[in-house]
Design a protein around this motif. Sequence first.
Motif, PDB file in Angstrom:
ATOM      1  N   LYS A  44      -9.520 -68.169 -73.391  1.00 35.29           N
ATOM      2  CA  LYS A  44      -9.014 -69.452 -72.903  1.00 35.29           C
ATOM      3  C   LYS A  44      -9.835 -70.617 -73.455  1.00 35.29           C
ATOM      4  CE  LYS A  44      -6.829 -67.830 -68.646  1.00 35.29           C
ATOM      5  NZ  LYS A  44      -6.785 -67.920 -67.161  1.00 35.29           N
ATOM      6  N   ALA A  45     -11.143 -70.408 -73.587  1.00 34.99           N
ATOM      7  CA  ALA A  45     -11.983 -71.461 -74.158  1.00 34.99           C
ATOM      8  C   ALA A  45     -11.623 -71.695 -75.628  1.00 34.99           C
ATOM      9  CB  ALA A  45     -13.454 -71.084 -74.023  1.00 34.99           C
ATOM     10  N   CYS A  47      -8.770 -71.032 -77.018  1.00 34.11           N
ATOM     11  CA  CYS A  47      -7.432 -71.626 -77.045  1.00 34.11           C
ATOM     12  C   CYS A  47      -7.507 -73.121 -76.760  1.00 34.11           C
ATOM     13  CB  CYS A  47      -6.529 -70.925 -76.026  1.00 34.11           C
ATOM     14  SG  CYS A  47      -4.827 -71.523 -76.008  1.00 34.11           S
ATOM     15  N   ALA A  48      -8.336 -73.501 -75.795  1.00 37.84           N
ATOM     16  CA  ALA A  48      -8.480 -74.923 -75.456  1.00 37.84           C
ATOM     17  C   ALA A  48      -9.046 -75.701 -76.634  1.00 37.84           C
ATOM     18  CB  ALA A  48      -9.381 -75.070 -74.227  1.00 37.84           C
ATOM     19  N   ARG A  49     -10.041 -75.124 -77.325  1.00 37.03           N
ATOM     20  CA  ARG A  49     -10.608 -75.805 -78.494  1.00 37.03           C
ATOM     21  C   ARG A  49      -9.569 -75.943 -79.608  1.00 37.03           C
ATOM     22  NH1 ARG A  49     -15.349 -72.858 -77.025  1.00 37.03           N
ATOM     23  NH2 ARG A  49     -14.681 -71.089 -78.283  1.00 37.03           N
ATOM     24  N   MET A  51      -6.319 -76.055 -79.234  1.00 36.76           N
ATOM     25  CA  MET A  51      -5.338 -77.057 -78.813  1.00 36.76           C
ATOM     26  C   MET A  51      -5.873 -78.476 -79.033  1.00 36.76           C
ATOM     27  SD  MET A  51      -3.910 -75.224 -75.319  1.00 36.76           S
ATOM     28  CE  MET A  51      -2.815 -76.580 -74.918  1.00 36.76           C
ATOM     29  N   ALA A  52      -7.173 -78.662 -78.755  1.00 33.46           N
ATOM     30  CA  ALA A  52      -7.773 -79.970 -79.006  1.00 33.46           C
ATOM     31  C   ALA A  52      -7.764 -80.288 -80.504  1.00 33.46           C
ATOM     32  CB  ALA A  52      -9.209 -79.986 -78.472  1.00 33.46           C
ATOM     33  N   ARG A 119      -2.179 -67.935 -76.813  1.00 34.81           N
ATOM     34  CA  ARG A 119      -1.424 -67.852 -75.553  1.00 34.81           C
ATOM     35  C   ARG A 119      -0.824 -66.458 -75.372  1.00 34.81           C
ATOM     36  NH1 ARG A 119       1.634 -73.763 -75.845  1.00 34.81           N
ATOM     37  NH2 ARG A 119      -0.062 -74.984 -74.890  1.00 34.81           N
TER      38      ARG A 119
END
Length: 226
Positions: A44-45, A47-49, A51-52, A119
């Motif tokens: 998840k971390a 994925c968040a990076r 996405m940013a 995801r």
Amino acid sequence: MGIFSRFKDIINSNINAMLDKAEDPEKLIRLMIQEMEETLVELKADCARTMAQAAKSGRGLDAVRERAARWGEKAELAVDKGREDMAREALMEKRALEGRAGTLAEEQAAIAGMVDAYREDIGRLEEKLASAKERQRTLLHRHLRATGKKRVREDISRADSAEALLRFEEFENRIERMEAEAELAGSPGVTRRPAEGESLEARFDRLAADEDVERELARLKARRAE
């Protein structure tokens, strides 16, 4: 090192087979769940990076496309003013920016694909984790049932033991002695202890009644002796 070293190791693992072969399946599945949860946090971390990064790349692409559009407008203005040389330079700038925009668009698509992959991996790992937790609940229930059965068997075994039977016989003998003492306490000629809570007047009445019985017994014995 954990139970699993990589995400694919977790996804491809056969949890049930691993647990069936384990000497301590409850401990093993706790370690599995811990490893899965840690991997899920990392996914998840990441994925968040990503996405940013995708958002930043998208903003850069929009800016390059906007600059290219402005150079196109400048080229039109130069043509209107009869400055073909300037129009030509403006169109060259526009073309360079459009090339840059094409490269950024490809990067944007690649990053979007990475986000989709993350995801998907997160969803698969969450399913695997849910399955592991369900198996953990099953093992816990089995453990509780087994513990309960063992406790019942131990209680039955203790109840059937010679020591338990001996204690029961001692208890039975104690009751029989108490019954005998109670019977003797109610026989004539036997001094009885005052009942708990009995008043002094009641005790004297009972004493007088006992004397009447003794006198009647003496008269009966005298008549029988004549």
